[in-house]
Scaffold this motif. Structure first.
Motif, PDB file in Angstrom:
ATOM      1  N   GLN A   1       8.275  45.917  18.492  1.00  0.00           N
ATOM      2  CA  GLN A   1       9.393  45.576  19.179  1.00  0.00           C
ATOM      3  C   GLN A   1       9.198  44.013  19.023  1.00  0.00           C
ATOM      4  OE1 GLN A   1       9.456  46.595  23.383  1.00  0.00           O
ATOM      5  NE2 GLN A   1       8.505  48.426  22.801  1.00  0.00           N
ATOM      6  N   ILE A   2      10.314  43.140  18.420  1.00  0.00           N
ATOM      7  CA  ILE A   2      10.277  41.759  18.224  1.00  0.00           C
ATOM      8  C   ILE A   2      11.323  41.038  18.924  1.00  0.00           C
ATOM      9  CG2 ILE A   2      10.404  40.212  16.122  1.00  0.00           C
ATOM     10  CD1 ILE A   2       9.372  42.599  14.480  1.00  0.00           C
ATOM     11  N   GLY A   3      11.095  40.020  19.318  1.00  0.00           N
ATOM     12  CA  GLY A   3      11.915  39.295  20.334  1.00  0.00           C
ATOM     13  C   GLY A   3      12.891  38.332  19.633  1.00  0.00           C
ATOM     14  N   ALA A   4      13.726  37.660  19.900  1.00  0.00           N
ATOM     15  CA  ALA A   4      14.588  36.594  19.548  1.00  0.00           C
ATOM     16  C   ALA A   4      14.119  35.412  18.889  1.00  0.00           C
ATOM     17  CB  ALA A   4      15.881  36.320  20.379  1.00  0.00           C
ATOM     18  N   ASN A   5      14.754  34.883  17.694  1.00  0.00           N
ATOM     19  CA  ASN A   5      14.619  33.631  17.281  1.00  0.00           C
ATOM     20  C   ASN A   5      13.163  33.639  16.898  1.00  0.00           C
ATOM     21  OD1 ASN A   5      17.072  32.500  17.700  1.00  0.00           O
ATOM     22  ND2 ASN A   5      16.646  32.680  19.752  1.00  0.00           N
ATOM     23  N   CYS A   6      12.389  34.720  16.283  1.00  0.00           N
ATOM     24  CA  CYS A   6      11.086  34.668  15.602  1.00  0.00           C
ATOM     25  C   CYS A   6      11.198  34.109  14.147  1.00  0.00           C
ATOM     26  CB  CYS A   6      10.529  35.870  15.605  1.00  0.00           C
ATOM     27  SG  CYS A   6      10.076  36.449  17.373  1.00  0.00           S
ATOM     28  N   SER A   7      10.143  33.777  13.668  1.00  0.00           N
ATOM     29  CA  SER A   7      10.135  33.510  12.162  1.00  0.00           C
ATOM     30  C   SER A   7       8.722  34.057  11.669  1.00  0.00           C
ATOM     31  CB  SER A   7      10.143  32.045  11.866  1.00  0.00           C
ATOM     32  OG  SER A   7      10.110  31.762  10.716  1.00  0.00           O
ATOM     33  N   PHE A   8       8.847  34.985  10.527  1.00  0.00           N
ATOM     34  CA  PHE A   8       7.965  35.565   9.947  1.00  0.00           C
ATOM     35  C   PHE A   8       7.648  35.101   8.427  1.00  0.00           C
ATOM     36  CE2 PHE A   8       8.162  39.759  12.763  1.00  0.00           C
ATOM     37  CZ  PHE A   8       7.921  38.831  13.853  1.00  0.00           C
ATOM     38  N   GLY A   9       6.729  34.590   8.083  1.00  0.00           N
ATOM     39  CA  GLY A   9       6.543  33.868   6.677  1.00  0.00           C
ATOM     40  C   GLY A   9       6.273  35.228   5.650  1.00  0.00           C
ATOM     41  N   GLN A  10       5.955  34.870   4.430  1.00  0.00           N
ATOM     42  CA  GLN A  10       5.766  35.753   3.344  1.00  0.00           C
ATOM     43  C   GLN A  10       4.742  36.581   3.682  1.00  0.00           C
ATOM     44  OE1 GLN A  10       5.700  34.197  -0.772  1.00  0.00           O
ATOM     45  NE2 GLN A  10       3.807  35.072  -0.802  1.00  0.00           N
ATOM     46  N   ASN A  11       4.802  38.212   3.223  1.00  0.00           N
ATOM     47  CA  ASN A  11       3.786  38.975   3.542  1.00  0.00           C
ATOM     48  C   ASN A  11       2.964  39.307   4.785  1.00  0.00           C
ATOM     49  OD1 ASN A  11       2.085  40.864   1.950  1.00  0.00           O
ATOM     50  ND2 ASN A  11       0.280  39.197   1.912  1.00  0.00           N
ATOM     51  N   VAL A  12       4.020  39.213   5.783  1.00  0.00           N
ATOM     52  CA  VAL A  12       3.548  39.446   7.175  1.00  0.00           C
ATOM     53  C   VAL A  12       3.833  41.069   7.531  1.00  0.00           C
ATOM     54  CG1 VAL A  12       4.092  39.227   9.592  1.00  0.00           C
ATOM     55  CG2 VAL A  12       4.018  37.244   8.065  1.00  0.00           C
ATOM     56  N   ASN A  13       2.673  41.522   8.044  1.00  0.00           N
ATOM     57  CA  ASN A  13       2.651  42.944   8.532  1.00  0.00           C
ATOM     58  C   ASN A  13       2.679  43.064   9.911  1.00  0.00           C
ATOM     59  OD1 ASN A  13       2.623  45.997   7.915  1.00  0.00           O
ATOM     60  ND2 ASN A  13       0.548  45.871   8.847  1.00  0.00           N
ATOM     61  N   ILE A  14       3.478  43.833  10.488  1.00  0.00           N
ATOM     62  CA  ILE A  14       3.798  44.174  11.830  1.00  0.00           C
ATOM     63  C   ILE A  14       3.647  45.513  12.037  1.00  0.00           C
ATOM     64  CG2 ILE A  14       5.013  43.777  14.023  1.00  0.00           C
ATOM     65  CD1 ILE A  14       4.274  41.158  12.745  1.00  0.00           C
ATOM     66  N   ALA A  15       2.392  46.032  12.636  1.00  0.00           N
ATOM     67  CA  ALA A  15       1.949  47.420  12.686  1.00  0.00           C
ATOM     68  C   ALA A  15       2.869  48.197  13.801  1.00  0.00           C
ATOM     69  CB  ALA A  15       0.673  47.644  12.920  1.00  0.00           C
ATOM     70  N   ASN A  16       2.689  49.519  13.813  1.00  0.00           N
ATOM     71  CA  ASN A  16       3.311  50.374  14.696  1.00  0.00           C
ATOM     72  C   ASN A  16       3.103  49.858  16.303  1.00  0.00           C
ATOM     73  OD1 ASN A  16       4.241  52.465  12.850  1.00  0.00           O
ATOM     74  ND2 ASN A  16       1.974  52.773  12.672  1.00  0.00           N
ATOM     75  N   ASN A  17       4.081  49.781  16.899  1.00  0.00           N
ATOM     76  CA  ASN A  17       3.890  49.777  18.332  1.00  0.00           C
ATOM     77  C   ASN A  17       3.596  48.450  18.803  1.00  0.00           C
ATOM     78  OD1 ASN A  17       4.745  52.472  18.532  1.00  0.00           O
ATOM     79  ND2 ASN A  17       2.641  52.813  18.245  1.00  0.00           N
ATOM     80  N   VAL A  18       3.807  47.289  18.112  1.00  0.00           N
ATOM     81  CA  VAL A  18       3.124  45.951  18.385  1.00  0.00           C
ATOM     82  C   VAL A  18       4.525  45.462  19.187  1.00  0.00           C
ATOM     83  CG1 VAL A  18       3.015  43.665  17.349  1.00  0.00           C
ATOM     84  CG2 VAL A  18       1.497  45.570  16.435  1.00  0.00           C
TER      85      VAL A  18
ATOM     86  N   GLU B   1      -0.727  42.094  21.270  1.00  0.00           N
ATOM     87  CA  GLU B   1       0.549  41.620  21.648  1.00  0.00           C
ATOM     88  C   GLU B   1       0.571  40.127  21.983  1.00  0.00           C
ATOM     89  OE1 GLU B   1       3.057  41.772  26.220  1.00  0.00           O
ATOM     90  OE2 GLU B   1       1.522  43.046  25.687  1.00  0.00           O
ATOM     91  N   LEU B   2       1.897  39.674  21.366  1.00  0.00           N
ATOM     92  CA  LEU B   2       2.015  38.272  21.274  1.00  0.00           C
ATOM     93  C   LEU B   2       3.131  37.754  22.163  1.00  0.00           C
ATOM     94  CD1 LEU B   2       2.004  37.791  17.438  1.00  0.00           C
ATOM     95  CD2 LEU B   2       0.151  37.878  19.104  1.00  0.00           C
ATOM     96  N   GLU B   3       2.968  36.998  23.286  1.00  0.00           N
ATOM     97  CA  GLU B   3       3.991  36.551  24.290  1.00  0.00           C
ATOM     98  C   GLU B   3       4.839  35.550  23.386  1.00  0.00           C
ATOM     99  OE1 GLU B   3       1.783  37.444  28.289  1.00  0.00           O
ATOM    100  OE2 GLU B   3       2.091  35.472  27.898  1.00  0.00           O
ATOM    101  N   ASP B   4       5.723  34.975  24.276  1.00  0.00           N
ATOM    102  CA  ASP B   4       6.774  33.991  23.771  1.00  0.00           C
ATOM    103  C   ASP B   4       5.936  32.685  23.047  1.00  0.00           C
ATOM    104  OD1 ASP B   4       8.668  35.690  24.722  1.00  0.00           O
ATOM    105  OD2 ASP B   4       9.370  34.525  26.579  1.00  0.00           O
TER     106      ASP B   4
END
Length: 190
Positions: free
Chosen positions: A35-52, A71-74
């Motif tokens: 689950q990823i919120g609004a207006n995020c930015s992920f650079g090159q080669n980012v992995n977001i695992a299951n259920n993060v 878990e990462l808050e706002d």
């Protein structure tokens, strides 16, 4: 699906939520249940695992993997190549799976510097700053400036990110704080 950008080289699994305005750049992988919120930015080669779970306006720089249990808050900032863990006693021969993962929580507006490591099972407080290369092995207080291996508090930071002076005042924005019982709080101006 919402209104977000995904580079053509990135992979988005099924059952993923991505907020509007989020940008996922090249060679990223977003795994099922994320689950990823609004207006995020992920650079090159980012992995977001299951259920993060990731809040709004989070910035994750190149080469960061956010593992299940984190878990990462706002407004969290993850510097290039910083590291999360999720298992205190990993063994290739004896995998435990998600039942063995320790929860890690990064509170809103925290900054994790380049190449730092956050050992699982800890909480990084709001507005805290972890210096480049530091290794977090215990909970971090809000507004704390942490450095070293293991990370130790070497000062305090303002909500704007600047290091506070000896009077707990920000030299950039002028916000004032009070240190009471080892905790830093915003000075009551009203």
């Amino acid at each position: 699906m919402g209104d977000f950008f995904v580079h053509e080289t990135s992979i988005i699994d099924r059952n993923v939520q991505i907020g509007n305005g989020t940008k996922i750049w090249c060679f990223c992988h977003i795994q099922s249940g994320a689950q990823i919120g609004a207006n995020c930015s992920f650079g090159q080669n980012v992995n977001i695992a299951n259920n993060v779970k990731i809040g709004n306006r989070v910035k994750i720089q190149n080469n960061v993997s956010v593992y299940e249990g984190v878990e990462l808050e706002d407004y969290v900032f993850c510097g290039p190549s910083m590291v999360f863990t999720n298992d205190l006693t990993p063994r290739g021969r004896y995998p435990k799976g998600s039942l063995g993962y320790r929860k890690t929580l990064i509170r809103h507006d925290a900054t994790l510097g380049a190449n730092c490591t956050v050992v699982c099972g800890n909480i990084v407080g709001e507005y805290a700053t972890i210096a480049a290369g530091a290794v977090v092995t215990r909970d971090v207080k809000p507004y704390a400036l942490m450095a070293g291996i293991p990370a130790r508090r070497i000062g305090w930071v303002c909500q704007c990110g600047q290091v506070l002076n000896e009077n707990f005042t920000c030299p950039d924005c002028g916000m004032e704080y009070v240190c009471s019982n080892g905790d830093l709080v915003l000075k009551n101006t009203g």
